[in-house]
Write an enzyme that holds these catalytic residues in place. Structure first.
Site, PDB file in Angstrom:
ATOM      1  N   LYS A 106     -17.626  35.352 -35.700  1.00  9.32           N
ATOM      2  CA  LYS A 106     -18.581  34.796 -34.729  1.00  9.32           C
ATOM      3  C   LYS A 106     -18.168  35.240 -33.337  1.00  9.32           C
ATOM      4  CE  LYS A 106     -22.261  32.134 -34.684  1.00  9.32           C
ATOM      5  NZ  LYS A 106     -23.316  31.988 -35.696  1.00  9.32           N
ATOM      6  N   ASN A 220     -35.805  29.726 -32.366  1.00  3.52           N
ATOM      7  CA  ASN A 220     -36.081  30.614 -33.498  1.00  3.52           C
ATOM      8  C   ASN A 220     -36.145  29.823 -34.806  1.00  3.52           C
ATOM      9  OD1 ASN A 220     -35.039  32.001 -35.955  1.00  3.52           O
ATOM     10  ND2 ASN A 220     -35.276  33.824 -34.709  1.00  3.52           N
ATOM     11  N   GLY A 222     -35.990  26.356 -35.522  1.00  5.52           N
ATOM     12  CA  GLY A 222     -36.851  25.174 -35.593  1.00  5.52           C
ATOM     13  C   GLY A 222     -38.333  25.519 -35.616  1.00  5.52           C
TER      14      GLY A 222
HETATM   15  P1  NAD Z   1     -32.513  29.094 -30.146  1.00  3.89           P
HETATM   16  O1  NAD Z   1     -31.751  29.341 -28.897  1.00  3.89           O
HETATM   17  O2  NAD Z   1     -33.620  29.998 -30.506  1.00  3.89           O
HETATM   18  O3  NAD Z   1     -33.113  27.595 -30.134  1.00  3.89           O
HETATM   19  C1  NAD Z   1     -32.341  26.464 -29.894  1.00  3.89           C
HETATM   20  C2  NAD Z   1     -33.300  25.283 -29.730  1.00  3.89           C
HETATM   21  O4  NAD Z   1     -32.517  24.088 -29.537  1.00  3.89           O
HETATM   22  C3  NAD Z   1     -34.229  25.375 -28.524  1.00  3.89           C
HETATM   23  O5  NAD Z   1     -35.494  24.840 -28.872  1.00  3.89           O
HETATM   24  C4  NAD Z   1     -33.564  24.459 -27.492  1.00  3.89           C
HETATM   25  O6  NAD Z   1     -34.497  23.928 -26.564  1.00  3.89           O
HETATM   26  C5  NAD Z   1     -33.040  23.389 -28.411  1.00  3.89           C
HETATM   27  N1  NAD Z   1     -31.961  22.626 -27.794  1.00  3.89           N
HETATM   28  C6  NAD Z   1     -30.966  23.063 -26.987  1.00  3.89           C
HETATM   29  N2  NAD Z   1     -30.200  22.025 -26.603  1.00  3.89           N
HETATM   30  C7  NAD Z   1     -30.704  20.929 -27.194  1.00  3.89           C
HETATM   31  C8  NAD Z   1     -30.366  19.561 -27.173  1.00  3.89           C
HETATM   32  N3  NAD Z   1     -29.308  19.115 -26.475  1.00  3.89           N
HETATM   33  N4  NAD Z   1     -31.132  18.712 -27.903  1.00  3.89           N
HETATM   34  C9  NAD Z   1     -32.199  19.161 -28.597  1.00  3.89           C
HETATM   35  N5  NAD Z   1     -32.574  20.430 -28.648  1.00  3.89           N
HETATM   36  C10 NAD Z   1     -31.837  21.308 -27.946  1.00  3.89           C
HETATM   37  O7  NAD Z   1     -31.419  29.020 -31.310  1.00  3.89           O
HETATM   38  P2  NAD Z   1     -31.654  29.213 -32.873  1.00  3.89           P
HETATM   39  O8  NAD Z   1     -31.362  30.629 -33.209  1.00  3.89           O
HETATM   40  O9  NAD Z   1     -32.934  28.577 -33.251  1.00  3.89           O
HETATM   41  O10 NAD Z   1     -30.419  28.383 -33.463  1.00  3.89           O
HETATM   42  C11 NAD Z   1     -30.486  26.966 -33.644  1.00  3.89           C
HETATM   43  C12 NAD Z   1     -29.343  26.552 -34.567  1.00  3.89           C
HETATM   44  O11 NAD Z   1     -29.447  27.250 -35.804  1.00  3.89           O
HETATM   45  C13 NAD Z   1     -27.928  26.853 -34.048  1.00  3.89           C
HETATM   46  O12 NAD Z   1     -27.049  25.858 -34.513  1.00  3.89           O
HETATM   47  C14 NAD Z   1     -27.605  28.176 -34.731  1.00  3.89           C
HETATM   48  O13 NAD Z   1     -26.197  28.399 -34.838  1.00  3.89           O
HETATM   49  C15 NAD Z   1     -28.236  27.923 -36.080  1.00  3.89           C
HETATM   50  N6  NAD Z   1     -28.515  29.152 -36.843  1.00  3.89           N
HETATM   51  C16 NAD Z   1     -29.319  30.117 -36.334  1.00  3.89           C
HETATM   52  C17 NAD Z   1     -29.598  31.243 -37.104  1.00  3.89           C
HETATM   53  C18 NAD Z   1     -30.557  32.286 -36.640  1.00  3.89           C
HETATM   54  O14 NAD Z   1     -30.919  33.145 -37.457  1.00  3.89           O
HETATM   55  N7  NAD Z   1     -31.023  32.260 -35.419  1.00  3.89           N
HETATM   56  C19 NAD Z   1     -29.004  31.393 -38.364  1.00  3.89           C
HETATM   57  C20 NAD Z   1     -28.186  30.376 -38.851  1.00  3.89           C
HETATM   58  C21 NAD Z   1     -27.948  29.251 -38.067  1.00  3.89           C
END
Ligand code: NAD
Length: 408
Positions: A106, A220, A222
């Site tokens: 990571k 991404n 959610g």
């Molecule tokens: P992203 O940056 O696209 O989205 C993050 C979301 O979380 C945004 O909507 C943001 O407004 C919201 N957010 C930020 N702080 C917050 C808070 N305090 N309370 C509520 N919402 C909040 O990131 P992502 O890629 O969607 O990743 C989200 C999670 O999924 C992370 O934990 C990441 O490690 C995990 N993840 C992502 C992927 C991927 O393919 N992108 C893969 C596996 C795991």
């Protein structure tokens, strides 16, 4: 403040308790308490106003027993080494659970990317690669996007790596734009993989055919999950982002909400919805709660207040070990992150594979390969949990550790 790496190690300790110390040697578990290496770098960036700013960056290579280190790069103002170590540890287990030939790594930079101009962001991203190019490579360490890192950032990084090393495979960074070696289907992969996992386990964890769903995070993961659950006939009743959330008992139209957020910059005041806080979102009465934002959002402070029938962890590490115990006692099944969000790294692995073979698969092909892998991983985890008379997270840990131990 919860230290995510301490949480991860508490989960590892729990494995010894659940298996009564009989399954894994203490030497093996000891080796897994530290990454193979963790690297901190400083990245100087000439800012648009002519000043020089130094950013702190990281790469943690946790374990490569199953293949090259694999894992995303996070840009966030709270990112620090313990978070990156925890995420790298979970990546090692996640790849093992998904059954893909990759290890765990990571990376990150402590930065709020929203306050940087595009050219500052590009210089910072290229700077990360300049400092780390020696340890990266298609058969060594393969980074990807995570929170706040986009396909465009991956394209800059991939280009910088090619400039420095001459490697033209484009297989060192995944999550690239489609025209620059990216895979079809990488965008929705984590949300879709999460849906496949949910679909495989739904009846086994006691959920009805059509569920009400509350989702924290509209990035991404959610937003794609919200769309996919809705398209499959489930009702998303609550969604939040960093600014707060909305609730609508008869279901939220995700396409309209996406448009609304694009136009107004926020979820607030969406048609006939009620404004809620992030705390209220987590406590919403629903069939399925999907944390898809950040770690440590369900703790011993709020676990008792949760009213979901089950939880699908699409974020990494959203539930602390203490909260895990409370939820287990309450009878709320938790589908753990290292299974639930493994669709992302699985399609990243597909991208790497396509780059190395010089192929380009259609979106349909990608999804047709993803679905059975997610189903098999889900059922393997369920089986392991059952055999060991424990909850799903421990089932996933035991499965992963068995696979890693076998290769060491
Ligand atoms: P992203 O940056 O696209 O989205 C993050 C979301 O979380 C945004 O909507 C943001 O407004 C919201 N957010 C930020 N702080 C917050 C808070 N305090 N309370 C509520 N919402 C909040 O990131 P992502 O890629 O969607 O990743 C989200 C999670 O999924 C992370 O934990 C990441 O490690 C995990 N993840 C992502 C992927 C991927 O393919 N992108 C893969 C596996 C795991």
């Amino acid at each position: 403040m919860h230290n995510p790496f301490e949480n991860a190690m508490a989960q590892l300790d729990k494995v010894t308790e659940v298996t009564k110390g009989a399954k894994f040697s203490s030497e093996f578990l000891m080796c897994l308490r530290e990454p193979d290496r963790d690297i901190r770098i400083s990245i100087p960036v000439k800012m648009d106003d002519g000043s020089l700013k130094i950013f702190e960056g990281y790469r943690v290579e946790y374990n490569n027993a199953l293949g090259p280190y694999k894992g995303g790069i996070r840009y966030h103002h709270d990112t620090e080494i313990n978070e990156v170590k925890a995420l790298a540890f979970w990546m090692a287990l996640k790849c093992a659970v998904a059954g893909i030939p990759m290890g765990g790594g990571k990376g990150g930079i402590t930065v709020d990317p929203k306050v940087l101009s595009k050219s500052e962001l590009e210089k910072l991203s290229r700077g990360w690669v300049q400092k780390l190019s020696d340890i990266l490579g298609p058969h060594k360490d393969v980074p990807a996007p995570d929170v706040n890192t986009t396909p465009e950032i991956m394209a800059w990084m991939s280009d910088e790596f090619e400039k420095i090393t001459g490697d033209k495979t484009r297989a060192t960074f995944t999550g690239k734009p489609i025209g620059q070696g990216g895979s079809e289907g990488r965008g929705p992969a984590t949300g879709l993989g999460g849906f496949y996992v949910f679909d495989s386990l739904r009846a086994q964890i006691g959920l009805p055919e059509k569920c009400t769903v509350a989702i924290q995070g509209f990035g991404n993961v959610g937003s794609n999950a919200a769309k996919i659950f809705t398209d499959h006939g489930h009702t998303v009743i609550a969604i939040s982002d960093s600014k707060g959330g909305i609730y609508k008992a008869d279901g939220i139209d995700i396409d309209k909400l996406t448009e609304h957020k694009k136009n107004t910059g926020s979820l607030a005041s969406f048609e006939a919805s009620q404004t809620i806080t992030n705390e209220e979102l987590l406590e919403t009465e629903c069939d399925l709660l999907v944390p898809a934002a950040f770690e440590n959002v369900v703790t011993d402070q709020n676990a008792n207040k949760l009213r979901a029938k089950a939880i699908l962890e699409l974020a990494n590490g959203p539930i602390t070990p203490e909260a895990d115990e409370i939820l287990f006692k309450k009878g709320i099944p938790v589908v753990p992150d290292i299974l639930a969000n493994s669709g992302g790294v699985t399609v990243s692995y597909f991208e790497w594979d396509q780059n190395l073979k010089g192929e380009h698969w259609s979106e349909q092909e990608v999804f047709e390969k993803l679905q059975p892998l997610m189903h098999t991983a889900s059922q393997n985890v369920f089986q392991k949990a059952k055999e060991n008379n424990t909850y799903l997270r421990m089932g996933a840990f035991i499965l992963a550790l068995e696979r890693i131990q076998e290769k060491l």
